[in-house]
Design an enzyme around this catalytic site. Structure first.
Site, PDB file in Angstrom:
ATOM      1  N   CYS A   1       8.433  -9.564   4.549  1.00  0.00           N
ATOM      2  CA  CYS A   1       8.038  -9.453   5.949  1.00  0.00           C
ATOM      3  C   CYS A   1       7.816 -10.868   6.452  1.00  0.00           C
ATOM      4  O   CYS A   1       6.704 -11.248   6.842  1.00  0.00           O
ATOM      5  CB  CYS A   1       6.776  -8.608   6.106  1.00  0.00           C
ATOM      6  SG  CYS A   1       6.418  -8.367   7.850  1.00  0.00           S
TER       7      CYS A   1
ATOM      8  N   PRO B   1       0.790  -1.235   0.000  1.00  0.00           N
ATOM      9  CA  PRO B   1       0.000   0.000   0.000  1.00  0.00           C
ATOM     10  C   PRO B   1       0.826   1.291   0.000  1.00  0.00           C
ATOM     11  O   PRO B   1       0.256   2.370   0.089  1.00  0.00           O
ATOM     12  CB  PRO B   1      -0.804  -0.113   1.301  1.00  0.00           C
ATOM     13  CG  PRO B   1       0.082  -0.896   2.219  1.00  0.00           C
ATOM     14  CD  PRO B   1       0.841  -1.859   1.343  1.00  0.00           C
ATOM     15  N   GLY B   2       2.142   1.188  -0.057  1.00  0.00           N
ATOM     16  CA  GLY B   2       2.895   2.414  -0.313  1.00  0.00           C
ATOM     17  C   GLY B   2       3.672   2.977   0.856  1.00  0.00           C
ATOM     18  O   GLY B   2       4.201   4.089   0.761  1.00  0.00           O
ATOM     19  N   GLY B   3       3.760   2.241   1.945  1.00  0.00           N
ATOM     20  CA  GLY B   3       4.504   2.745   3.107  1.00  0.00           C
ATOM     21  C   GLY B   3       5.970   3.004   2.769  1.00  0.00           C
ATOM     22  O   GLY B   3       6.511   4.083   3.055  1.00  0.00           O
TER      23      GLY B   3
ATOM     24  N   ASP C   1       2.159  -5.646 -13.781  1.00  0.00           N
ATOM     25  CA  ASP C   1       2.629  -6.944 -13.303  1.00  0.00           C
ATOM     26  C   ASP C   1       4.155  -6.942 -13.413  1.00  0.00           C
ATOM     27  O   ASP C   1       4.695  -6.949 -14.521  1.00  0.00           O
ATOM     28  CB  ASP C   1       2.017  -8.048 -14.169  1.00  0.00           C
ATOM     29  CG  ASP C   1       2.474  -9.433 -13.728  1.00  0.00           C
ATOM     30  OD1 ASP C   1       3.406  -9.521 -12.891  1.00  0.00           O
ATOM     31  OD2 ASP C   1       1.901 -10.418 -14.220  1.00  0.00           O
TER      32      ASP C   1
HETATM   33  C1  LIG Z   1       4.444  -6.985   0.801  1.00  0.00           C
HETATM   34  S1  LIG Z   1       3.412  -6.030  -0.177  1.00  0.00           S
HETATM   35  C2  LIG Z   1       4.395  -4.592  -0.423  1.00  0.00           C
HETATM   36  C3  LIG Z   1       4.350  -3.620   0.730  1.00  0.00           C
HETATM   37  C4  LIG Z   1       4.860  -2.233   0.337  1.00  0.00           C
HETATM   38  N1  LIG Z   1       6.212  -2.295  -0.167  1.00  0.00           N
HETATM   39  C5  LIG Z   1       4.786  -1.234   1.476  1.00  0.00           C
HETATM   40  O1  LIG Z   1       5.788  -1.007   2.149  1.00  0.00           O
HETATM   41  O2  LIG Z   1       3.703  -0.668   1.696  1.00  0.00           O
HETATM   42  C6  LIG Z   1       3.485  -6.809  -1.731  1.00  0.00           C
HETATM   43  C7  LIG Z   1       2.695  -6.128  -2.819  1.00  0.00           C
HETATM   44  O3  LIG Z   1       3.026  -6.773  -4.054  1.00  0.00           O
HETATM   45  C8  LIG Z   1       1.912  -6.709  -4.906  1.00  0.00           C
HETATM   46  N2  LIG Z   1       2.097  -7.715  -5.965  1.00  0.00           N
HETATM   47  C9  LIG Z   1       1.828  -9.036  -5.948  1.00  0.00           C
HETATM   48  N3  LIG Z   1       2.158  -9.611  -7.120  1.00  0.00           N
HETATM   49  C10 LIG Z   1       2.666  -8.617  -7.906  1.00  0.00           C
HETATM   50  C11 LIG Z   1       3.165  -8.560  -9.232  1.00  0.00           C
HETATM   51  N4  LIG Z   1       3.219  -9.649  -9.996  1.00  0.00           N
HETATM   52  N5  LIG Z   1       3.576  -7.361  -9.722  1.00  0.00           N
HETATM   53  C12 LIG Z   1       3.498  -6.252  -8.968  1.00  0.00           C
HETATM   54  N6  LIG Z   1       3.028  -6.240  -7.697  1.00  0.00           N
HETATM   55  C13 LIG Z   1       2.625  -7.407  -7.181  1.00  0.00           C
HETATM   56  C14 LIG Z   1       0.757  -6.969  -3.961  1.00  0.00           C
HETATM   57  O4  LIG Z   1      -0.446  -6.465  -4.522  1.00  0.00           O
HETATM   58  C15 LIG Z   1       1.193  -6.208  -2.705  1.00  0.00           C
HETATM   59  O5  LIG Z   1       0.626  -4.923  -2.697  1.00  0.00           O
END
Ligand SMILES: C[S@@+](CC[C@H](N)C(=O)[O-])C[C@H]1O[C@@H](n2cnc3c(N)ncnc32)[C@H](O)[C@@H]1O
Length: 453
Positions: free
Chosen positions: A383, A268-270, A313
Site C-alpha cells: 500500500c 488484519p485479514g481484509g 514469521d
Molecule cells: C500490509 S499488512 C497486511 C494487510 C493484509 N493483507 C490485509 O489486507 O488486511 C502487513 C502485515 O504483515 C505482518 N508482518 C510483518 N512482518 C512479518 C513477517 N516477518 N512474517 C509474517 N507477517 C509479517 C504485519 O504484522 C502486518 O499485519
C-alpha cells in the site's frame, strides 16, 4: 466554565495526542467526538479542523516559524498545537479571522495558562495578515518541486518520491498531491452477499465501484457500521484497490492443482477474507502473520470461514517449499499509499523508512517464491507507490533468480486503465479513486527445481 467551544477543544485534544502519544487520528477522533457528545455540524467542524491541521502540519509549522520568529520545536507542545489549529482555521477554513484568533487565544489560555496569551495573539494575527496563497509565494522559492510540495502540504522528500513513481511528471504530481477526498469503499464478500444486495442496503448515495465487481463506494458518506451487511460480516470496509489485489491473485492462470493458497502477511485479514470467498472447491487457505494480535484480527475478519490462521514469521517459513499454488504477499510497508485516510502519516514517516523496509521486503518475497510450487504465482503488493518498496524489491528479487518470471500484472485488472508501463501495476487515488496500491505478479517457472528445505 470553559470559554473554549467543545469542537475546538476536542480537536486540540486529538492533535495533541497524535504528537505526544503517537495516537492515530482515525481512531482517536471518533473516540473523542463520542466522549464530547459531538454530532452533526459540531462533529463535522471538529473533524475538518483535526484532520486538516494534521494533514497540513509541517507546512503550518513553516508559517508559524516565520510569524513567531522561532522554530516551532522551541515552543511548548500545547502552544504549538494551539497555533497549528489556529493557523489552519486562518489559512484553510472559512472561519472569520477574528473568530479564529479569539478562540485560539482562549484555547491557549486554557491549556497553557495566561502567560502565553499575548504571544499566541501576536503570532496568529501575523499569520492572518496574508492569505494562504500569499504564504506560498513567500515561503516557496522558484524550485517547482518544492513549490508543489509546499502548496499541497507534503514534505519535500515525499513529493520527490511520488514524483519518481510518476515517472517525473510534475504536472501529474500536482494533481496527485491535491487529491485527498477519502471515500469509504465496501466489499461485498464473495459467496456471502452480492454487490447488488449491498448497493440496495447502502442507499441512493452509494455507487458500484468502477473496477472491482465486489466494490461499493459510499460517495455521499454515511456510517458503514450501520449497514446490516457490515454488522453481520457479509460485507466490510475495504479499499477497492485492496480488492483488486486479492482478485488478481485469484484470476492468475495456474495449470497445477490448486490445493492450497497462502496469504503470508495476512493481518488484519481484509484480503484474506476476500480470498477465502474466491477459493475453488477443495482448496484451502493458509493465512499467516508474525504478530499474535494481527493473527487474531485475521480470525475475526474471516468470521467463521475455515482457514488455517497461524502466527508465523514468513521469513522463516514453517511450511514446506513449494506448498502453495498461489501466494499473496502484502508486505509491511510505509503505507504511503493511504495518506488520504491517515492525515498525520506524511509527517510521521521519515525519508529513510522505505530503505529500512526494503531488506525485509526482499527477504519475504524470496521466501514467498520458495513457498510457491513450480507453475504457481506470487502476487507481491504494497500500500505504497514508493519505488524502493515496489519496483526495486521485485526487480532485485527477479534479477537474482532463474526460476522466476515477472509477468505483466495489468491483464489481471481488466478494464482498469493507466496502470503504468508494466509489468508492474500501480493504482493511484487521482487516477483510480483507490489507495495507491502496487502489485506485481511473479511465477515460479514450471520446470524449476524445488528449493532445498
Ligand atoms: C500490509 S499488512 C497486511 C494487510 C493484509 N493483507 C490485509 O489486507 O488486511 C502487513 C502485515 O504483515 C505482518 N508482518 C510483518 N512482518 C512479518 C513477517 N516477518 N512474517 C509474517 N507477517 C509479517 C504485519 O504484522 C502486518 O499485519
Amino acid at each position: 466554565m470553559s470559554k473554549v467551544d467543545r469542537p475546538r477543544r476536542t480537536s486540540y485534544d486529538v492533535v495533541f495526542a497524535v504528537e505526544q502519544d503517537n495516537a492515530y487520528a482515525n481512531l482517536a477522533l471518533p473516540r473523542a467526538l463520542g466522549e464530547a457528545g459531538l454530532s452533526g455540524n459540531d462533529a463535522a467542524f471538529a473533524t475538518e479542523l483535526t484532520y486538516g491541521t494534521l494533514r497540513w502540519q509541517g507546512v503550518l509549522d513553516e508559517v508559524i516559524a516565520v510569524a513567531a520568529r522561532r522554530d516551532v520545536g522551541a515552543l511548548d507542545a500545547p502552544v504549538r498545537a494551539v497555533l497549528r489549529l489556529g493557523a489552519y482555521q486562518l489559512l484553510h477554513m472559512r472561519v472569520p479571522a477574528h473568530a479564529a484568533v479569539h478562540s485560539s487565544v482562549e484555547l491557549a489560555r486554557e491549556v497553557a495558562g495566561p502567560r502565553v496569551v499575548g504571544f499566541a495573539n501576536a503570532v496568529l494575527r501575523a499569520i492572518g495578515r496574508q492569505s494562504w496563497a500569499g504564504w506560498v509565494d513567500r515561503l516557496a522559492p522558484e524550485d517547482d518541486l518544492r513549490r508543489i510540495a509546499l502548496a499541497n502540504g507534503y514534505p519535500l522528500w515525499l513529493a520527490a518520491a511520488l514524483a519518481d513513481a510518476l515517472g517525473g511528471n510534475l504536472t501529474e504530481l500536482a494533481i496527485a498531491l491535491g487529491e485527498d477526498r477519502p471515500v469509504t469503499h465496501l466489499v461485498a464478500r464473495p459467496g456471502r452477499l452480492s454487490r447488488d444486495e449491498l448497493l440496495a442496503q447502502a442507499g441512493p448515495g452509494a455507487e458500484a465501484g468502477p473496477w472491482s465487481p465486489l466494490a461499493v463506494r459510499m460517495t455521499s458518506g454515511g456510517d458503514p457500521g450501520a449497514l446490516p451487511a457490515v454488522r453481520t460480516g457479509r460485507a466490510a470496509v475495504q479499499d477497492e484497490g485492496s480488492q483488486l489485489v486479492a482478485l488478481a491473485l485469484a484470476r492468475a492462470a495456474v495449470d497445477i492443482p490448486d490445493r492450497w493458497w497462502a496469504d503470508l502477511c495476512a493481518g488484519p485479514g481484509g484480503k484474506a477474507a476476500v480470498l477465502h470467498g474466491l477459493l475453488p472447491a477443495g482448496t484451502g487457505l493458509l493465512a499467516a502473520d508474525l504478530h499474535p494480535h494481527r493473527a487474531r484480527l485475521v480470525r475475526e475478519s474471516l468470521r467463521g470461514d475455515a482457514a488455517a490462521v497461524v502466527v508465523a514469521d514468513s521469513t522463516r517459513p514453517a511450511w514446506r517449499p513449494g506448498a502453495f499454488s498461489r501466494v499473496l504477499l502484502d508486505v509491511p510497508c510505509t503505507g504511503l499509499g493511504a495518506l488520504r485516510r491517515r492525515p498525520e502519516v506524511r509527517w510521521r514517516r521519515q525519508p529513510d523508512d522505505a530503505d529500512r523496509l526494503h531488506g525485509l521486503q526482499v527477504q519475504l518475497l524470496s521466501q514467498a517464491l520458495d513457498a510457491t510450487a513450480p507453475g504457481g504465482v506470487v502476487v507481491y503488493a504494497t500500500c505504497s507507490p514508493h519505488l524502493r518498496e515496489t519496483r526495486d524489491v521485485v526487480d532485485a528479487v527477479a534479477a537474482g533468480r532463474v526460476d522466476v518470471q515477472l509477468e505483466d500484472a495489468r491483464p489481471l485488472l481488466p478494464g482498469v486503465p493507466d496502470l503504468g508501463p508494466g509489468p508492474h501495476a500501480q493504482l493511484w487515488p487521482h487516477r483510480h479513486g483507490t489507495d495507491a496500491m502496487y502489485l506485481a505478479v511473479m511465477r515460479r517457472l514450471p520446470d524449476s527445481p524445488a528449493p532445498s528445505a
